[in-house]
Design a protein around this motif. Structure first.
Motif, PDB file in Angstrom:
ATOM      1  N   MET A   1       0.823  -1.199   0.000  1.00 15.70           N
ATOM      2  CA  MET A   1       0.000   0.000   0.000  1.00 15.70           C
ATOM      3  C   MET A   1       0.862   1.256   0.000  1.00 15.70           C
ATOM      4  SD  MET A   1      -2.573   1.378   2.944  1.00 15.70           S
ATOM      5  CE  MET A   1      -1.112   1.772   3.931  1.00 15.70           C
ATOM      6  N   ARG A   2       1.914   1.278   0.784  1.00 24.81           N
ATOM      7  CA  ARG A   2       2.786   2.459   0.827  1.00 24.81           C
ATOM      8  C   ARG A   2       3.401   2.733  -0.532  1.00 24.81           C
ATOM      9  NH1 ARG A   2       3.818   0.556   6.160  1.00 24.81           N
ATOM     10  NH2 ARG A   2       5.444  -0.853   5.421  1.00 24.81           N
ATOM     11  N   ARG A   3       3.877   1.687  -1.203  1.00 30.33           N
ATOM     12  CA  ARG A   3       4.460   1.882  -2.533  1.00 30.33           C
ATOM     13  C   ARG A   3       3.405   2.356  -3.527  1.00 30.33           C
ATOM     14  NH1 ARG A   3       7.059  -3.170  -1.453  1.00 30.33           N
ATOM     15  NH2 ARG A   3       5.599  -4.186  -2.889  1.00 30.33           N
ATOM     16  N   ALA A   4       2.201   1.761  -3.453  1.00 33.23           N
ATOM     17  CA  ALA A   4       1.138   2.145  -4.388  1.00 33.23           C
ATOM     18  C   ALA A   4       0.678   3.575  -4.141  1.00 33.23           C
ATOM     19  CB  ALA A   4      -0.039   1.179  -4.251  1.00 33.23           C
ATOM     20  N   GLN A   5       0.600   3.982  -2.884  1.00 38.62           N
ATOM     21  CA  GLN A   5       0.204   5.359  -2.588  1.00 38.62           C
ATOM     22  C   GLN A   5       1.237   6.353  -3.099  1.00 38.62           C
ATOM     23  OE1 GLN A   5      -0.643   5.794   1.576  1.00 38.62           O
ATOM     24  NE2 GLN A   5      -2.478   4.517   1.506  1.00 38.62           N
TER      25      GLN A   5
ATOM     26  N   PRO B   1       0.958  -1.860 -11.836  1.00 34.81           N
ATOM     27  CA  PRO B   1       0.726  -1.377 -13.204  1.00 34.81           C
ATOM     28  C   PRO B   1       1.991  -0.783 -13.823  1.00 34.81           C
ATOM     29  CG  PRO B   1      -0.932  -0.554 -11.661  1.00 34.81           C
ATOM     30  CD  PRO B   1       0.161  -1.155 -10.841  1.00 34.81           C
ATOM     31  N   SER B   2       2.084  -0.914 -15.132  1.00 32.09           N
ATOM     32  CA  SER B   2       3.170  -0.301 -15.896  1.00 32.09           C
ATOM     33  C   SER B   2       2.599   0.207 -17.205  1.00 32.09           C
ATOM     34  CB  SER B   2       4.295  -1.311 -16.159  1.00 32.09           C
ATOM     35  OG  SER B   2       3.833  -2.372 -16.984  1.00 32.09           O
ATOM     36  N   VAL B   3       3.286   1.182 -17.795  1.00 24.71           N
ATOM     37  CA  VAL B   3       2.819   1.765 -19.053  1.00 24.71           C
ATOM     38  C   VAL B   3       2.829   0.718 -20.163  1.00 24.71           C
ATOM     39  CG1 VAL B   3       3.255   3.556 -20.772  1.00 24.71           C
ATOM     40  CG2 VAL B   3       3.607   4.044 -18.345  1.00 24.71           C
ATOM     41  N   GLU B   4       3.830  -0.155 -20.174  1.00 24.25           N
ATOM     42  CA  GLU B   4       3.896  -1.184 -21.212  1.00 24.25           C
ATOM     43  C   GLU B   4       2.725  -2.149 -21.111  1.00 24.25           C
ATOM     44  OE1 GLU B   4       6.329  -0.326 -19.224  1.00 24.25           O
ATOM     45  OE2 GLU B   4       7.702   0.694 -20.610  1.00 24.25           O
TER      46      GLU B   4
ATOM     47  N   ILE C   1      -5.338   5.682 -13.665  1.00 31.65           N
ATOM     48  CA  ILE C   1      -6.514   4.956 -13.170  1.00 31.65           C
ATOM     49  C   ILE C   1      -6.102   3.628 -12.549  1.00 31.65           C
ATOM     50  CG2 ILE C   1      -8.524   3.665 -13.995  1.00 31.65           C
ATOM     51  CD1 ILE C   1      -9.113   6.028 -15.840  1.00 31.65           C
ATOM     52  N   LEU C   2      -5.193   2.903 -13.202  1.00 33.33           N
ATOM     53  CA  LEU C   2      -4.753   1.623 -12.647  1.00 33.33           C
ATOM     54  C   LEU C   2      -3.941   1.810 -11.372  1.00 33.33           C
ATOM     55  CD1 LEU C   2      -3.849  -0.442 -15.834  1.00 33.33           C
ATOM     56  CD2 LEU C   2      -5.912  -0.521 -14.451  1.00 33.33           C
ATOM     57  N   LEU C   3      -3.193   2.898 -11.279  1.00 29.87           N
ATOM     58  CA  LEU C   3      -2.493   3.183 -10.026  1.00 29.87           C
ATOM     59  C   LEU C   3      -3.488   3.483  -8.905  1.00 29.87           C
ATOM     60  CD1 LEU C   3       0.515   5.422 -11.174  1.00 29.87           C
ATOM     61  CD2 LEU C   3       0.577   3.032 -10.445  1.00 29.87           C
ATOM     62  N   GLU C   4      -4.550   4.208  -9.241  1.00 32.71           N
ATOM     63  CA  GLU C   4      -5.596   4.478  -8.248  1.00 32.71           C
ATOM     64  C   GLU C   4      -6.224   3.163  -7.772  1.00 32.71           C
ATOM     65  OE1 GLU C   4      -6.588   7.446  -7.115  1.00 32.71           O
ATOM     66  OE2 GLU C   4      -5.858   8.938  -8.546  1.00 32.71           O
ATOM     67  N   ALA C   5      -6.506   2.275  -8.724  1.00 32.96           N
ATOM     68  CA  ALA C   5      -7.114   0.991  -8.373  1.00 32.96           C
ATOM     69  C   ALA C   5      -6.168   0.143  -7.531  1.00 32.96           C
ATOM     70  CB  ALA C   5      -7.521   0.244  -9.639  1.00 32.96           C
ATOM     71  N   SER C   6      -4.876   0.175  -7.858  1.00 32.04           N
ATOM     72  CA  SER C   6      -3.901  -0.610  -7.098  1.00 32.04           C
ATOM     73  C   SER C   6      -3.784  -0.105  -5.664  1.00 32.04           C
ATOM     74  CB  SER C   6      -2.537  -0.554  -7.789  1.00 32.04           C
ATOM     75  OG  SER C   6      -1.558  -1.257  -7.051  1.00 32.04           O
TER      76      SER C   6
END
Length: 296
Positions: free
Chosen positions: A35-39, A152-155, A236-241
Protein backbone atom coordinates in the motif's frame (compact mmCIF):
# COMPACT_ATOMS: atom_id res chain seq x y z
CA UNK A 1 -21.37 -22.66 22.97
CA UNK A 2 -23.29 -25.97 22.94
CA UNK A 3 -23.11 -28.07 26.09
CA UNK A 4 -21.86 -31.11 24.14
CA UNK A 5 -18.58 -29.39 23.20
CA UNK A 6 -15.72 -30.72 25.33
CA UNK A 7 -12.70 -28.70 26.58
CA UNK A 8 -10.50 -30.61 24.14
CA UNK A 9 -12.63 -29.47 21.19
CA UNK A 10 -12.55 -25.89 22.48
CA UNK A 11 -8.74 -26.04 22.70
CA UNK A 12 -8.62 -27.31 19.13
CA UNK A 13 -10.78 -24.42 17.96
CA UNK A 14 -8.65 -21.89 19.83
CA UNK A 15 -5.49 -23.27 18.23
CA UNK A 16 -7.07 -23.18 14.76
CA UNK A 17 -8.28 -19.58 15.17
CA UNK A 18 -4.86 -18.47 16.44
CA UNK A 19 -3.26 -19.94 13.32
CA UNK A 20 -5.78 -18.05 11.17
CA UNK A 21 -5.00 -14.83 13.05
CA UNK A 22 -1.29 -15.31 12.32
CA UNK A 23 -2.05 -15.67 8.61
CA UNK A 24 -4.30 -12.61 8.48
CA UNK A 25 -1.71 -10.61 10.44
CA UNK A 26 0.99 -11.55 7.94
CA UNK A 27 -1.30 -10.63 5.04
CA UNK A 28 -2.00 -7.29 6.70
CA UNK A 29 1.71 -6.52 6.93
CA UNK A 30 2.31 -7.48 3.28
CA UNK A 31 -0.66 -5.36 2.17
CA UNK A 32 0.60 -2.41 4.23
CA UNK A 33 4.00 -2.61 2.54
CA UNK A 34 2.45 -2.75 -0.93
CA UNK A 35 0.00 0.00 0.00
CA UNK A 36 2.79 2.46 0.83
CA UNK A 37 4.46 1.88 -2.53
CA UNK A 38 1.14 2.14 -4.39
CA UNK A 39 0.20 5.36 -2.59
CA UNK A 40 3.54 6.94 -3.43
CA UNK A 41 3.11 5.95 -7.08
CA UNK A 42 -0.41 7.36 -7.41
CA UNK A 43 0.48 10.60 -5.62
CA UNK A 44 3.47 11.03 -7.93
CA UNK A 45 1.37 10.35 -11.06
CA UNK A 46 -1.46 12.76 -10.30
CA UNK A 47 0.45 16.04 -10.90
CA UNK A 48 1.79 14.75 -14.22
CA UNK A 49 -1.68 13.66 -15.33
CA UNK A 50 -3.13 17.03 -14.37
CA UNK A 51 -0.38 18.92 -16.19
CA UNK A 52 -0.68 16.95 -19.40
CA UNK A 53 -4.43 17.49 -19.29
CA UNK A 54 -3.89 21.25 -18.93
CA UNK A 55 -1.48 21.22 -21.86
CA UNK A 56 -4.05 19.34 -23.90
CA UNK A 57 -6.60 22.05 -23.16
CA UNK A 58 -4.27 24.78 -24.38
CA UNK A 59 -3.38 22.90 -27.55
CA UNK A 60 -7.03 22.18 -28.30
CA UNK A 61 -7.82 25.88 -27.82
CA UNK A 62 -5.10 26.81 -30.35
CA UNK A 63 -6.52 24.40 -32.93
CA UNK A 64 -9.56 25.37 -34.97
CA UNK A 65 -12.71 23.22 -34.67
CA UNK A 66 -12.54 22.31 -38.37
CA UNK A 67 -8.98 21.11 -37.98
CA UNK A 68 -9.93 19.06 -34.91
CA UNK A 69 -12.62 17.13 -36.77
CA UNK A 70 -10.40 16.44 -39.75
CA UNK A 71 -7.07 15.57 -38.10
CA UNK A 72 -7.94 14.39 -34.58
CA UNK A 73 -10.47 11.54 -34.56
CA UNK A 74 -9.90 10.97 -30.82
CA UNK A 75 -11.59 14.33 -30.18
CA UNK A 76 -14.61 13.70 -32.40
CA UNK A 77 -18.03 13.58 -30.81
CA UNK A 78 -20.88 11.63 -32.33
CA UNK A 79 -24.23 10.25 -31.15
CA UNK A 80 -23.61 7.43 -28.68
CA UNK A 81 -25.17 4.18 -29.80
CA UNK A 82 -22.57 1.67 -28.64
CA UNK A 83 -20.25 1.95 -25.64
CA UNK A 84 -17.07 0.20 -24.63
CA UNK A 85 -16.78 -0.16 -20.85
CA UNK A 86 -13.44 -0.97 -19.22
CA UNK A 87 -14.11 -2.57 -15.82
CA UNK A 88 -11.08 -2.39 -13.50
CA UNK A 89 -11.07 -4.82 -10.58
CA UNK A 90 -8.39 -6.72 -8.66
CA UNK A 91 -6.99 -10.14 -9.47
CA UNK A 92 -7.36 -11.37 -5.88
CA UNK A 93 -10.00 -11.19 -3.22
CA UNK A 94 -9.80 -10.66 0.55
CA UNK A 95 -10.16 -6.91 0.01
CA UNK A 96 -13.47 -6.32 1.74
CA UNK A 97 -16.21 -4.84 -0.43
CA UNK A 98 -13.80 -3.21 -2.92
CA UNK A 99 -14.61 -5.38 -5.95
CA UNK A 100 -18.29 -5.64 -5.08
CA UNK A 101 -18.63 -1.86 -4.99
CA UNK A 102 -16.91 -1.24 -8.32
CA UNK A 103 -18.88 -4.02 -10.04
CA UNK A 104 -22.11 -2.63 -8.60
CA UNK A 105 -21.13 0.81 -9.91
CA UNK A 106 -20.54 -0.62 -13.40
CA UNK A 107 -23.87 -2.45 -13.40
CA UNK A 108 -25.65 0.68 -12.21
CA UNK A 109 -23.99 2.72 -14.96
CA UNK A 110 -25.08 0.28 -17.68
CA UNK A 111 -28.61 -0.39 -16.44
CA UNK A 112 -29.71 2.94 -14.96
CA UNK A 113 -27.53 5.85 -16.07
CA UNK A 114 -27.44 4.94 -19.77
CA UNK A 115 -30.43 4.44 -22.05
CA UNK A 116 -28.60 2.01 -24.35
CA UNK A 117 -29.61 -1.68 -24.06
CA UNK A 118 -27.09 -4.00 -22.49
CA UNK A 119 -26.41 -5.61 -25.89
CA UNK A 120 -24.85 -2.30 -27.00
CA UNK A 121 -22.04 -2.52 -24.44
CA UNK A 122 -18.64 -4.04 -25.17
CA UNK A 123 -17.04 -4.78 -21.80
CA UNK A 124 -13.29 -5.13 -21.31
CA UNK A 125 -12.38 -6.81 -18.02
CA UNK A 126 -9.16 -5.70 -16.34
CA UNK A 127 -8.71 -8.01 -13.35
CA UNK A 128 -9.89 -11.53 -12.57
CA UNK A 129 -12.71 -10.58 -10.22
CA UNK A 130 -14.45 -8.53 -12.87
CA UNK A 131 -13.86 -11.23 -15.47
CA UNK A 132 -15.33 -13.91 -13.22
CA UNK A 133 -18.42 -11.79 -12.62
CA UNK A 134 -18.97 -11.19 -16.34
CA UNK A 135 -18.52 -14.88 -17.18
CA UNK A 136 -20.80 -16.01 -14.36
CA UNK A 137 -23.70 -13.80 -15.45
CA UNK A 138 -23.11 -13.90 -19.20
CA UNK A 139 -22.43 -10.19 -19.76
CA UNK A 140 -20.97 -9.15 -23.15
CA UNK A 141 -17.19 -9.31 -22.63
CA UNK A 142 -14.90 -8.81 -25.64
CA UNK A 143 -11.47 -8.94 -23.95
CA UNK A 144 -9.80 -9.60 -20.61
CA UNK A 145 -6.52 -8.47 -19.09
CA UNK A 146 -5.16 -9.95 -15.86
CA UNK A 147 -2.04 -9.58 -13.71
CA UNK A 148 -1.94 -5.84 -14.37
CA UNK A 149 -3.57 -4.15 -11.40
CA UNK A 150 -1.07 -5.33 -8.77
CA UNK A 151 1.89 -3.38 -10.17
CA UNK A 152 0.73 -1.38 -13.20
CA UNK A 153 3.17 -0.30 -15.90
CA UNK A 154 2.82 1.76 -19.05
CA UNK A 155 3.90 -1.18 -21.21
CA UNK A 156 1.20 -3.42 -19.71
CA UNK A 157 -1.65 -0.98 -20.42
CA UNK A 158 -0.76 -0.22 -24.04
CA UNK A 159 -2.76 -3.18 -25.44
CA UNK A 160 -5.82 -1.86 -23.59
CA UNK A 161 -5.30 1.64 -24.99
CA UNK A 162 -4.77 0.28 -28.51
CA UNK A 163 -7.97 -1.79 -28.30
CA UNK A 164 -10.04 1.17 -27.14
CA UNK A 165 -8.46 3.52 -29.70
CA UNK A 166 -8.95 1.19 -32.66
CA UNK A 167 -12.57 0.43 -31.76
CA UNK A 168 -13.35 4.14 -31.36
CA UNK A 169 -11.60 5.32 -34.54
CA UNK A 170 -13.12 2.51 -36.63
CA UNK A 171 -16.59 3.46 -35.41
CA UNK A 172 -17.30 0.15 -33.67
CA UNK A 173 -18.02 2.11 -30.48
CA UNK A 174 -18.97 5.75 -30.02
CA UNK A 175 -17.55 6.24 -26.52
CA UNK A 176 -15.22 4.50 -24.07
CA UNK A 177 -15.77 4.66 -20.31
CA UNK A 178 -13.68 3.27 -17.45
CA UNK A 179 -15.15 2.13 -14.14
CA UNK A 180 -12.51 1.99 -11.43
CA UNK A 181 -11.91 2.61 -7.72
CA UNK A 182 -10.53 6.07 -6.93
CA UNK A 183 -8.12 6.21 -4.01
CA UNK A 184 -8.98 8.92 -1.46
CA UNK A 185 -7.23 7.70 1.68
CA UNK A 186 -6.41 4.47 3.48
CA UNK A 187 -9.93 4.07 4.83
CA UNK A 188 -11.90 5.45 1.89
CA UNK A 189 -12.00 4.35 -1.74
CA UNK A 190 -14.72 5.46 -4.14
CA UNK A 191 -15.90 3.72 -7.35
CA UNK A 192 -16.04 6.18 -10.24
CA UNK A 193 -16.81 6.36 -13.95
CA UNK A 194 -14.35 8.17 -16.23
CA UNK A 195 -14.86 8.94 -19.91
CA UNK A 196 -11.72 7.94 -21.79
CA UNK A 197 -12.94 8.56 -25.36
CA UNK A 198 -13.77 10.89 -26.96
CA UNK A 199 -11.17 13.00 -25.16
CA UNK A 200 -12.66 16.03 -23.47
CA UNK A 201 -10.09 18.85 -23.22
CA UNK A 202 -10.51 20.93 -20.04
CA UNK A 203 -12.26 24.25 -20.43
CA UNK A 204 -9.81 26.10 -18.21
CA UNK A 205 -6.45 27.17 -19.57
CA UNK A 206 -3.26 25.52 -18.44
CA UNK A 207 -1.45 28.88 -18.46
CA UNK A 208 1.06 27.74 -21.08
CA UNK A 209 -0.40 29.60 -24.07
CA UNK A 210 2.67 31.82 -24.34
CA UNK A 211 4.86 28.85 -25.24
CA UNK A 212 6.05 28.37 -28.81
CA UNK A 213 5.26 24.91 -30.15
CA UNK A 214 7.41 23.34 -32.84
CA UNK A 215 6.59 22.56 -35.52
CA UNK A 216 3.04 23.76 -34.68
CA UNK A 217 0.29 23.17 -32.05
CA UNK A 218 -1.64 20.76 -34.30
CA UNK A 219 1.35 18.45 -34.74
CA UNK A 220 2.14 18.52 -31.04
CA UNK A 221 -1.50 17.80 -30.23
CA UNK A 222 -1.55 14.84 -32.60
CA UNK A 223 1.49 13.33 -30.87
CA UNK A 224 0.15 14.15 -27.41
CA UNK A 225 -3.28 12.52 -27.68
CA UNK A 226 -2.11 8.85 -27.57
CA UNK A 227 0.27 9.65 -24.71
CA UNK A 228 -2.58 11.38 -22.91
CA UNK A 229 -4.74 8.25 -23.15
CA UNK A 230 -1.91 6.08 -21.83
CA UNK A 231 -1.27 8.44 -18.94
CA UNK A 232 -4.93 8.64 -17.94
CA UNK A 233 -5.37 4.86 -17.97
CA UNK A 234 -2.04 4.40 -16.16
CA UNK A 235 -3.19 6.81 -13.45
CA UNK A 236 -6.51 4.96 -13.17
CA UNK A 237 -4.75 1.62 -12.65
CA UNK A 238 -2.49 3.18 -10.03
CA UNK A 239 -5.60 4.48 -8.25
CA UNK A 240 -7.11 0.99 -8.37
CA UNK A 241 -3.90 -0.61 -7.10
CA UNK A 242 -3.61 1.77 -4.14
CA UNK A 243 -7.29 1.22 -3.34
CA UNK A 244 -6.88 -2.58 -3.47
CA UNK A 245 -3.92 -2.73 -1.11
CA UNK A 246 -5.53 -0.25 1.30
CA UNK A 247 -8.80 -2.19 1.37
CA UNK A 248 -6.96 -5.49 1.86
CA UNK A 249 -4.89 -4.12 4.71
CA UNK A 250 -8.00 -2.84 6.51
CA UNK A 251 -9.89 -6.09 5.85
CA UNK A 252 -7.03 -8.24 7.19
CA UNK A 253 -6.68 -6.00 10.23
CA UNK A 254 -10.37 -6.41 10.99
CA UNK A 255 -10.12 -10.16 10.44
CA UNK A 256 -7.19 -10.40 12.83
CA UNK A 257 -9.01 -8.41 15.50
CA UNK A 258 -12.14 -10.52 15.09
CA UNK A 259 -10.06 -13.69 15.44
CA UNK A 260 -8.44 -12.40 18.63
CA UNK A 261 -11.83 -11.46 20.05
CA UNK A 262 -13.12 -14.94 19.25
CA UNK A 263 -10.07 -16.51 20.91
CA UNK A 264 -10.74 -14.49 24.06
CA UNK A 265 -14.37 -15.60 24.07
CA UNK A 266 -13.45 -19.25 23.52
CA UNK A 267 -10.78 -19.05 26.23
CA UNK A 268 -13.38 -17.85 28.71
CA UNK A 269 -15.72 -20.64 27.62
CA UNK A 270 -12.88 -23.16 27.95
CA UNK A 271 -12.07 -22.00 31.48
CA UNK A 272 -15.70 -22.31 32.50
CA UNK A 273 -15.98 -25.77 30.96
CA UNK A 274 -12.72 -26.87 32.58
CA UNK A 275 -13.83 -25.53 35.97
CA UNK A 276 -17.16 -27.35 35.66
CA UNK A 277 -15.33 -30.56 34.73
CA UNK A 278 -12.98 -30.27 37.73
CA UNK A 279 -15.89 -29.56 40.04
CA UNK A 280 -17.72 -32.59 38.70
CA UNK A 281 -14.66 -34.82 39.14
CA UNK A 282 -14.13 -33.59 42.70
CA UNK A 283 -17.78 -34.25 43.46
CA UNK A 284 -17.49 -37.77 42.06
CA UNK A 285 -14.38 -38.46 44.16
CA UNK A 286 -16.05 -37.14 47.27
CA UNK A 287 -19.15 -39.23 46.60
CA UNK A 288 -16.98 -42.33 46.09
CA UNK A 289 -15.09 -41.68 49.31
CA UNK A 290 -18.33 -41.29 51.21
CA UNK A 291 -19.64 -44.54 49.75
CA UNK A 292 -16.46 -46.40 50.80
CA UNK A 293 -16.73 -44.93 54.30
CA UNK A 294 -20.30 -46.12 54.58
CA UNK A 295 -19.30 -49.65 53.59
CA UNK A 296 -16.61 -49.77 56.27
Amino acid sequence: MPQAVTPREIRRRIRSIKNTAQITRAMEMVAASKMRRAQQAVLAARPYADRIRAMLGDLAAMTSPTEEVRAFPLLQRRPIKRIQLILVTSDRGLAGSLNTNVIRRAVDFMTRERSEPIENFDIVAVGRKGRDFLVRYGWPMIAEFTRITDRPSVEAIRPIVELATQDFISGRVDAVFVVYTHFINTLRQEPRVFQLLPIEPPHESGAISDYIFEPDPATVLEALLPRFLEMQLYRILLEASASEHSARMVAMRNATQNALDLVAELTLTYNKARQAQITREVSEIAAGANALGALQ
